[in-house]
Design a protein around this motif. Structure first.
Motif, mmCIF file in Angstrom:
data_model
loop_
_atom_site.group_PDB
_atom_site.id
_atom_site.type_symbol
_atom_site.label_atom_id
_atom_site.label_comp_id
_atom_site.label_asym_id
_atom_site.label_seq_id
_atom_site.Cartn_x
_atom_site.Cartn_y
_atom_site.Cartn_z
ATOM 1 N N SER A 23 3.847 64.337 4.530
ATOM 2 C CA SER A 23 5.262 64.449 4.901
ATOM 3 C C SER A 23 6.128 64.474 3.640
ATOM 4 N N ASN A 81 12.148 54.922 7.786
ATOM 5 C CA ASN A 81 10.857 54.223 7.669
ATOM 6 C C ASN A 81 10.351 54.147 6.224
ATOM 7 N N GLY A 99 15.565 61.869 11.851
ATOM 8 C CA GLY A 99 14.551 60.887 12.243
ATOM 9 C C GLY A 99 13.640 60.499 11.106
ATOM 10 N N ASN A 100 12.682 59.648 11.427
ATOM 11 C CA ASN A 100 11.778 59.097 10.435
ATOM 12 C C ASN A 100 10.947 60.170 9.731
ATOM 13 N N SER A 101 10.445 59.811 8.559
ATOM 14 C CA SER A 101 9.482 60.691 7.880
ATOM 15 C C SER A 101 8.204 60.751 8.707
ATOM 16 N N ALA A 102 7.515 61.855 8.620
ATOM 17 C CA ALA A 102 6.230 62.059 9.298
ATOM 18 C C ALA A 102 6.344 62.090 10.816
ATOM 19 N N ARG A 141 19.025 65.168 7.164
ATOM 20 C CA ARG A 141 19.590 63.827 7.341
ATOM 21 C C ARG A 141 20.978 63.749 6.724
ATOM 22 N N ASP A 142 21.255 64.626 5.760
ATOM 23 C CA ASP A 142 22.583 64.636 5.145
ATOM 24 C C ASP A 142 23.602 65.139 6.163
ATOM 25 N N THR A 193 8.863 69.031 9.732
ATOM 26 C CA THR A 193 8.473 70.152 8.870
ATOM 27 C C THR A 193 7.314 70.939 9.474
ATOM 28 N N GLU A 194 6.424 70.264 10.182
ATOM 29 C CA GLU A 194 5.313 70.949 10.839
ATOM 30 C C GLU A 194 5.848 71.916 11.911
ATOM 31 N N ASP A 220 2.661 58.065 6.954
ATOM 32 C CA ASP A 220 2.069 59.215 7.658
ATOM 33 C C ASP A 220 0.954 58.807 8.623
ATOM 34 N N GLU A 280 15.227 71.082 5.813
ATOM 35 C CA GLU A 280 16.179 70.303 5.029
ATOM 36 C C GLU A 280 16.204 70.651 3.544
ATOM 37 N N ASN A 292 6.546 61.319 19.523
ATOM 38 C CA ASN A 292 5.215 61.630 20.031
ATOM 39 C C ASN A 292 5.122 61.128 21.472
ATOM 40 N N GLY A 343 12.967 59.285 5.526
ATOM 41 C CA GLY A 343 13.590 58.682 6.699
ATOM 42 C C GLY A 343 13.756 57.176 6.511
ATOM 43 N N GLY A 390 22.024 61.177 0.591
ATOM 44 C CA GLY A 390 23.120 61.893 1.245
ATOM 45 C C GLY A 390 23.411 61.363 2.629
ATOM 46 N N TYR A 391 22.789 60.235 2.981
ATOM 47 C CA TYR A 391 23.080 59.618 4.279
ATOM 48 C C TYR A 391 22.918 58.112 4.145
#
Lengths: 175, 149
Positions: free
Chosen positions: B68, B93, A29-32, A112-113, A36-37, B44, A86, A130, B91, B112-113
Motif C-alpha cells: 500500500s 492507521n 480511508g485507511n491505508s491498505a 485525503r487532502d 489503489t488496487e 497491510d 491520489e 471489506n 491513512g 494535507g489533512y
C-alpha cells in the motif's frame, strides 16, 4: 450526465462494488483498504479490455486519468466515469477545477487532502471496507469490498449541535 | 521529534508521490529490517517473505511494489532521512507508526489533512509555525485557527 451508476470491478482475487450518484465522489480511508488496487484494475480494463482478465460492469465507460497529458484526454471524454488516484499532482490545480466544472463526466477521486477548489458534498465522501465475511458473500473465495459513507450525518439518535453553519443559496457553488 | 508541515510544501527534497518514489529507490535491506516487517504486517496485514516478495492475504504473492502507498511511505520515513515525504499517502492507521518514528529520530513530514493521532498525549512541532502541540485537540485547533489547511 446525471443519475446513479453502479460499478462492479473484479478479478480472481478482489471484487469491488461502488455506486456513484454525483459528479464528484471522493474515496478516503485507511491505508491498505484497496483504493489503489481499485484504480489499478480499472486502468487495466481500460487499457486491455477483456484481455486484461479484469471484469468491469457499468452502464457507462470508466476511465483512469493520470498526469500524463490529462488535459487533452479529459477534453475528449464525455459521459464517462473518470477515476483519479491520489498521486496525481494536477488534482489541486485551478485548471483541473475549471475542467471539472465544464465537464459532463463523473469523477471518482481518491484523496485525503481537501480539494478546496472543487464543490463536493460531504455525503459523497466514502471509504472502502471489506465485506467478505458478510452473509451476502461468505461462500465466495474472493475478497469483497464496497463503499460506505465516511460521514453519516443522517443519524436517528438525538443530535443537539452547539453551532450551525449555513451558506446562502447565492454562494456560487450549487451542490 | 516529529515535525509536520501542513499544506503545500515547496522544497527541493520534498517527495509528493512517495508511492512511485519508493518503487524506484527502495533497497532490499530495508525490507528485511524488523521494523519494516512489523509495519507491513500491521498496516497491510501481509508478511514479508523476502526483499522482493510479499504474501498478501487479499492479493496472494505480490512484489514489494504492490504494497500500500501508506506502508511504502512509512518505510521511506524510516530509511530515507534525506527527503520529506507526503504523509497524505498514509491513512489514520499509520498515525501510531509516524509518532513512533518521530520519537526515535527527527522526522519532518508534510500533511494535507488532519490525521487522527489518537487520544494519548504526544509532542509534535508544527513546522509552519514553530509551535509544539501536545494532544489532538491542540493540534487541530492550531492548524485550523492558523488556516494551515
Amino acid at each position: 450526465m446525471i443519475g446513479k451508476y453502479s460499478i462492479e470491478v473484479y478479478n480472481n482475487r478482489v471484487h469491488y462494488f461502488l455506486t456513484v450518484q454525483r459528479n464528484i465522489t471522493v474515496i478516503q480511508g485507511n491505508s491498505a483498504s484497496g483504493k489503489t488496487e481499485l484504480i489499478r484494475l480499472i486502468n487495466l480494463y481500460d487499457t486491455y479490455g477483456v484481455s486484461s482478465g479484469v471484469s468491469l460492469k457499468c452502464g457507462v465507460i470508466c476511465r483512469v486519468l493520470t498526469s500524463n497529458d490529462w488535459k487533452t484526454i479529459l477534453s475528449s471524454l464525455y459521459s464517462c466515469i473518470i477515476f483519479i488516484d491520489e498521486n496525481e499532482d494536477f488534482l489541486k490545480t485551478k485548471e483541473f477545477a475549471e475542467a471539472v466544472r465544464g465537464s459532463d463526466n463523473y469523477f471518482v477521486i481518491v484523496t485525503r487532502d481537501d480539494l478546496s477548489q472543487l464543490p463536493y458534498s460531504v455525503d459523497e465522501i466514502y471509504g472502502l471496507r471489506n465485506v467478505t465475511d458478510s452473509s451476502k458473500h461468505k461462500e465466495y473465495k474472493r475478497v469483497y469490498n464496497e463503499t460506505y459513507k465516511l460521514y453519516n450525518l443522517r443519524t436517528n439518535s438525538h443530535f443537539d449541535p452547539s453551532l450551525v453553519v449555513t451558506e446562502d443559496t447565492n454562494s456560487g457553488v450549487p451542490i | 521529534m516529529l515535525r509536520i508541515h501542513f499544506g503545500e510544501l515547496d522544497s527541493e527534497n520534498y517527495i509528493y508521490n512517495p508511492d512511485a518514489f519508493f518503487d524506484n529507490t527502495y533497497e532490499d535491506d530495508w525490507m528485511m529490517d524488523p521494523v519494516t516487517v512489523d509495519m507491513v504486517r500491521d498496516i497491510d496485514g501481509s508478511e514479508v517473505k523476502g526483499p522482493r516478495l510479499i504474501d498478501s492475504p487479499f492479493l496472494g504473492p505480490i512484489p514489494t511494489e504492490r504494497l500500500s502507498g501508506g506502508v511504502k511511505t512509512l518505510i521511506l520515513m524510516k530509511h530515507d532521512p534525506d527527503h520529506v515525504f507526503n504523509a497524505s499517502a498514509c491513512g489514520d492507521n499509520c498515525a501510531g507508526w509516524i509518532l513512533k518514528l518521530g520519537r526515535e529520530s527527527d522526522l519532518l513530514i508534510r500533511l494535507g489533512y488532519l490525521m487522527d493521532f489518537g487520544n494519548d498525549p504526544f509532542e509534535i512541532e508544527i513546522d509552519n509555525l514553530g509551535v509544539v502541540v501536545h494532544d489532538k485537540r491542540e493540534l487541530y485547533e492550531t492548524v485550523l485557527e492558523n488556516e494551515l489547511l
